[in-house]
Motif scaffolding. Structure first.
Motif, PDB file in Angstrom:
ATOM      1  N   CYS A   9     -33.347 -46.214   7.820  1.00 14.23           N
ATOM      2  CA  CYS A   9     -32.489 -45.398   8.660  1.00 14.23           C
ATOM      3  C   CYS A   9     -33.279 -44.193   9.151  1.00 14.23           C
ATOM      4  O   CYS A   9     -33.801 -43.419   8.344  1.00 14.23           O
ATOM      5  CB  CYS A   9     -31.255 -44.930   7.878  1.00 14.23           C
ATOM      6  SG  CYS A   9     -30.035 -46.222   7.587  1.00 14.23           S
ATOM      7  N   LEU A  38     -18.742 -46.734   8.437  1.00 18.49           N
ATOM      8  CA  LEU A  38     -19.933 -46.747   9.279  1.00 18.49           C
ATOM      9  C   LEU A  38     -20.197 -45.370   9.873  1.00 18.49           C
ATOM     10  O   LEU A  38     -21.350 -44.934   9.955  1.00 18.49           O
ATOM     11  CB  LEU A  38     -19.769 -47.790  10.386  1.00 18.49           C
ATOM     12  CG  LEU A  38     -20.957 -47.975  11.336  1.00 18.49           C
ATOM     13  CD1 LEU A  38     -22.235 -48.301  10.579  1.00 18.49           C
ATOM     14  CD2 LEU A  38     -20.645 -49.056  12.366  1.00 18.49           C
ATOM     15  N   MET A  42     -23.594 -43.284   9.361  1.00 24.12           N
ATOM     16  CA  MET A  42     -24.418 -43.050  10.544  1.00 24.12           C
ATOM     17  C   MET A  42     -24.508 -41.586  10.943  1.00 24.12           C
ATOM     18  O   MET A  42     -25.465 -41.178  11.612  1.00 24.12           O
ATOM     19  CB  MET A  42     -23.864 -43.850  11.723  1.00 24.12           C
ATOM     20  CG  MET A  42     -24.066 -45.352  11.624  1.00 24.12           C
ATOM     21  SD  MET A  42     -25.794 -45.846  11.801  1.00 24.12           S
ATOM     22  CE  MET A  42     -26.085 -45.486  13.531  1.00 24.12           C
ATOM     23  N   THR A  48     -22.034 -38.277  15.875  1.00 28.31           N
ATOM     24  CA  THR A  48     -21.167 -39.457  15.896  1.00 28.31           C
ATOM     25  C   THR A  48     -19.719 -39.102  16.195  1.00 28.31           C
ATOM     26  O   THR A  48     -19.194 -38.110  15.692  1.00 28.31           O
ATOM     27  CB  THR A  48     -21.240 -40.170  14.524  1.00 28.31           C
ATOM     28  OG1 THR A  48     -22.588 -40.581  14.291  1.00 28.31           O
ATOM     29  CG2 THR A  48     -20.318 -41.376  14.465  1.00 28.31           C
ATOM     30  N   TRP A 118     -18.731 -35.796  11.148  1.00 28.33           N
ATOM     31  CA  TRP A 118     -18.584 -36.622  12.330  1.00 28.33           C
ATOM     32  C   TRP A 118     -17.209 -36.360  12.911  1.00 28.33           C
ATOM     33  O   TRP A 118     -16.402 -35.656  12.310  1.00 28.33           O
ATOM     34  CB  TRP A 118     -18.800 -38.101  12.006  1.00 28.33           C
ATOM     35  CG  TRP A 118     -18.101 -38.640  10.800  1.00 28.33           C
ATOM     36  CD1 TRP A 118     -18.527 -38.578   9.511  1.00 28.33           C
ATOM     37  CD2 TRP A 118     -16.850 -39.343  10.760  1.00 28.33           C
ATOM     38  NE1 TRP A 118     -17.633 -39.202   8.672  1.00 28.33           N
ATOM     39  CE2 TRP A 118     -16.596 -39.683   9.418  1.00 28.33           C
ATOM     40  CE3 TRP A 118     -15.934 -39.744  11.742  1.00 28.33           C
ATOM     41  CZ2 TRP A 118     -15.466 -40.386   9.013  1.00 28.33           C
ATOM     42  CZ3 TRP A 118     -14.802 -40.440  11.349  1.00 28.33           C
ATOM     43  CH2 TRP A 118     -14.584 -40.752   9.999  1.00 28.33           C
ATOM     44  N   LEU A 152     -23.643 -41.323  19.237  1.00 26.05           N
ATOM     45  CA  LEU A 152     -23.108 -42.602  18.769  1.00 26.05           C
ATOM     46  C   LEU A 152     -21.604 -42.639  18.984  1.00 26.05           C
ATOM     47  O   LEU A 152     -20.879 -41.770  18.502  1.00 26.05           O
ATOM     48  CB  LEU A 152     -23.425 -42.803  17.281  1.00 26.05           C
ATOM     49  CG  LEU A 152     -22.764 -44.007  16.605  1.00 26.05           C
ATOM     50  CD1 LEU A 152     -23.218 -45.316  17.248  1.00 26.05           C
ATOM     51  CD2 LEU A 152     -23.052 -44.021  15.111  1.00 26.05           C
ATOM     52  N   ARG A 281     -24.163 -48.114   3.931  1.00 26.84           N
ATOM     53  CA  ARG A 281     -25.536 -47.810   4.336  1.00 26.84           C
ATOM     54  C   ARG A 281     -26.244 -49.076   4.828  1.00 26.84           C
ATOM     55  O   ARG A 281     -27.028 -49.021   5.784  1.00 26.84           O
ATOM     56  CB  ARG A 281     -26.291 -47.162   3.182  1.00 26.84           C
ATOM     57  CG  ARG A 281     -25.779 -45.763   2.845  1.00 26.84           C
ATOM     58  CD  ARG A 281     -26.741 -45.026   1.935  1.00 26.84           C
ATOM     59  NE  ARG A 281     -26.733 -45.541   0.584  1.00 26.84           N
ATOM     60  CZ  ARG A 281     -25.952 -45.081  -0.387  1.00 26.84           C
ATOM     61  NH1 ARG A 281     -25.091 -44.101  -0.136  1.00 26.84           N
ATOM     62  NH2 ARG A 281     -26.017 -45.579  -1.614  1.00 26.84           N
ATOM     63  N   ALA A 284     -25.033 -49.621   8.320  1.00 30.87           N
ATOM     64  CA  ALA A 284     -25.695 -48.706   9.257  1.00 30.87           C
ATOM     65  C   ALA A 284     -27.113 -49.177   9.558  1.00 30.87           C
ATOM     66  O   ALA A 284     -27.562 -49.157  10.717  1.00 30.87           O
ATOM     67  CB  ALA A 284     -25.710 -47.294   8.681  1.00 30.87           C
ATOM     68  N   SER A 285     -27.841 -49.607   8.534  1.00 23.68           N
ATOM     69  CA  SER A 285     -29.195 -50.118   8.738  1.00 23.68           C
ATOM     70  C   SER A 285     -29.182 -51.356   9.627  1.00 23.68           C
ATOM     71  O   SER A 285     -30.063 -51.524  10.479  1.00 23.68           O
ATOM     72  CB  SER A 285     -29.842 -50.444   7.390  1.00 23.68           C
ATOM     73  OG  SER A 285     -30.066 -49.277   6.633  1.00 23.68           O
ATOM     74  N   LEU A 288     -28.581 -50.309  13.289  1.00 18.06           N
ATOM     75  CA  LEU A 288     -29.791 -49.727  13.862  1.00 18.06           C
ATOM     76  C   LEU A 288     -30.863 -50.784  14.092  1.00 18.06           C
ATOM     77  O   LEU A 288     -31.555 -50.776  15.118  1.00 18.06           O
ATOM     78  CB  LEU A 288     -30.321 -48.623  12.957  1.00 18.06           C
ATOM     79  CG  LEU A 288     -29.592 -47.281  13.016  1.00 18.06           C
ATOM     80  CD1 LEU A 288     -30.167 -46.321  11.983  1.00 18.06           C
ATOM     81  CD2 LEU A 288     -29.697 -46.677  14.402  1.00 18.06           C
TER      82      LEU A 288
END
Length: 316
Positions: A9, A38, A42, A48, A118, A152, A281, A284-285, A288
């Motif tokens: 990340c 998420l 993120m 975000t 966020w 995002l 996580r 999120a990875s 991306l």
């Protein structure tokens, strides 16, 4: 669980923008929970915002964010007048990122969790207020997020994916699913329950997406479990099949506290289990990694509107 879920990340470059519409073939697939987790995973990597597209009385977001620092909500963004970045930001509700939810190797400098947050754009008015007429066109939400300066955009959608695509085909219209996928730098997130009925609905949706030429290769599939234990055999078989078509398949384990108490913004970090945070996580990875695979690494700068040409004024 799926491929490409171990990507490191890293923060998004300042001029980059990413869109992740969270979609499903049927209701009850965990879209809102996936969008919440998420966003938490993120947010340390990109500025975000979550756009809540559900009708107010059918959405969990107003109750989830009731105790967070309140914004003016979507009702504070009338469509008939120009809006400044301050107006748009002021309409959003801020949700703090808890330290326990940060990636183990977060690139952000050390600070208190209250300094990281966020945003959510939702209709937080009282239940008896007249329903808002929200725009259906995904481009309107993309423009709103861009004008607000967010990198995002996570869209918690409400439409059934397969039904929308089939309806659009029969009517000759583009449809919401295609419109979301056509936005710049979009990585769709497709949610499903790992049950026999959920897998059947997912497989039908995947066949429809494939038949219509929509971007399965950059779609991340999430199995949102509704019970304890490992994935059932039907879900494991579906994951094996999807791993050759989708960007990644991620298993979001059952979390008893989330099921019992929801995702209220003021709940302590212990309410979200470690394995749930780890799955967020991984998701999120995966998002991306799919974005980098499709659009390049680092992500290129988002398109900027051209400067308006001066309007010639006739000399009198």
């Amino acid at each position: 669980m799926g491929k490409k879920t171990e990507a490191a990340c890293v923060t998004l470059p300042a001029p980059a923008r990413l869109v992740a519409p969270v979609m499903a073939a049927v209701g009850g697939s965990g879209r809102s929970t996936v969008a919440y987790l998420l966003a938490t995973a993120m947010a340390p990597l990109a500025d975000t915002v979550v756009a809540d597209l559900s009708p107010r009385l059918g959405s969990p977001w107003p109750s989830w964010t009731a105790d967070a620092p309140a914004g003016g909500g979507l009702a504070a963004l009338p469509p008939d007048r120009p809006l400044s970045r301050a107006d748009i930001r002021g309409a959003a509700t801020a949700v703090a990122i808890r330290e326990a939810a940060l990636p183990a190797a977060s690139p952000l400098p050390s600070s208190s969790s209250a300094d990281r947050h966020w945003s959510v754009l939702t209709d937080a008015r009282e239940w008896h207020a007249a329903p808002l007429e929200l725009p259906a066109d995904p481009a309107a939400w993309y423009q709103l997020a861009a004008a607000g300066g967010w990198q995002l955009l996570l869209a918690d959608t409400a439409h059934p994916v397969a039904h929308d695509i089939l309806t659009a085909r029969c009517s000759g219209l583009p449809g919401l699913t295609r419109a979301w996928c056509a936005l710049p730098f979009t990585v769709p997130v497709l949610c499903a329950q790992p049950t026999a009925a959920g897998i059947q609905a997912l497989q039908q949706a995947v066949m429809v997406l494939h038949a219509e030429g929509l971007p399965l290769q950059r779609t991340v599939v999430v199995f949102s479990a509704a019970s304890e234990g490992r994935l059932p055999a039907v879900a494991r078989a579906a994951a094996t099949m999807l791993s050759a078509r989708a960007a990644a398949v991620v298993h979001l384990p059952h979390d008893t506290d989330i099921r019992a108490h929801g995702l209220a913004a003021t709940q302590p970090p212990a309410r979200i289990r470690d394995r749930t945070q780890q799955a967020a996580r991984e998701l999120a990875s995966a998002v991306l990694a799919a974005a980098h695979e499709a659009f390049g690494e680092p992500l290129p700068a988002a398109p900027q509107p051209a400067a308006a040409s001066p309007i010639p004024v006739p000399v009198v």
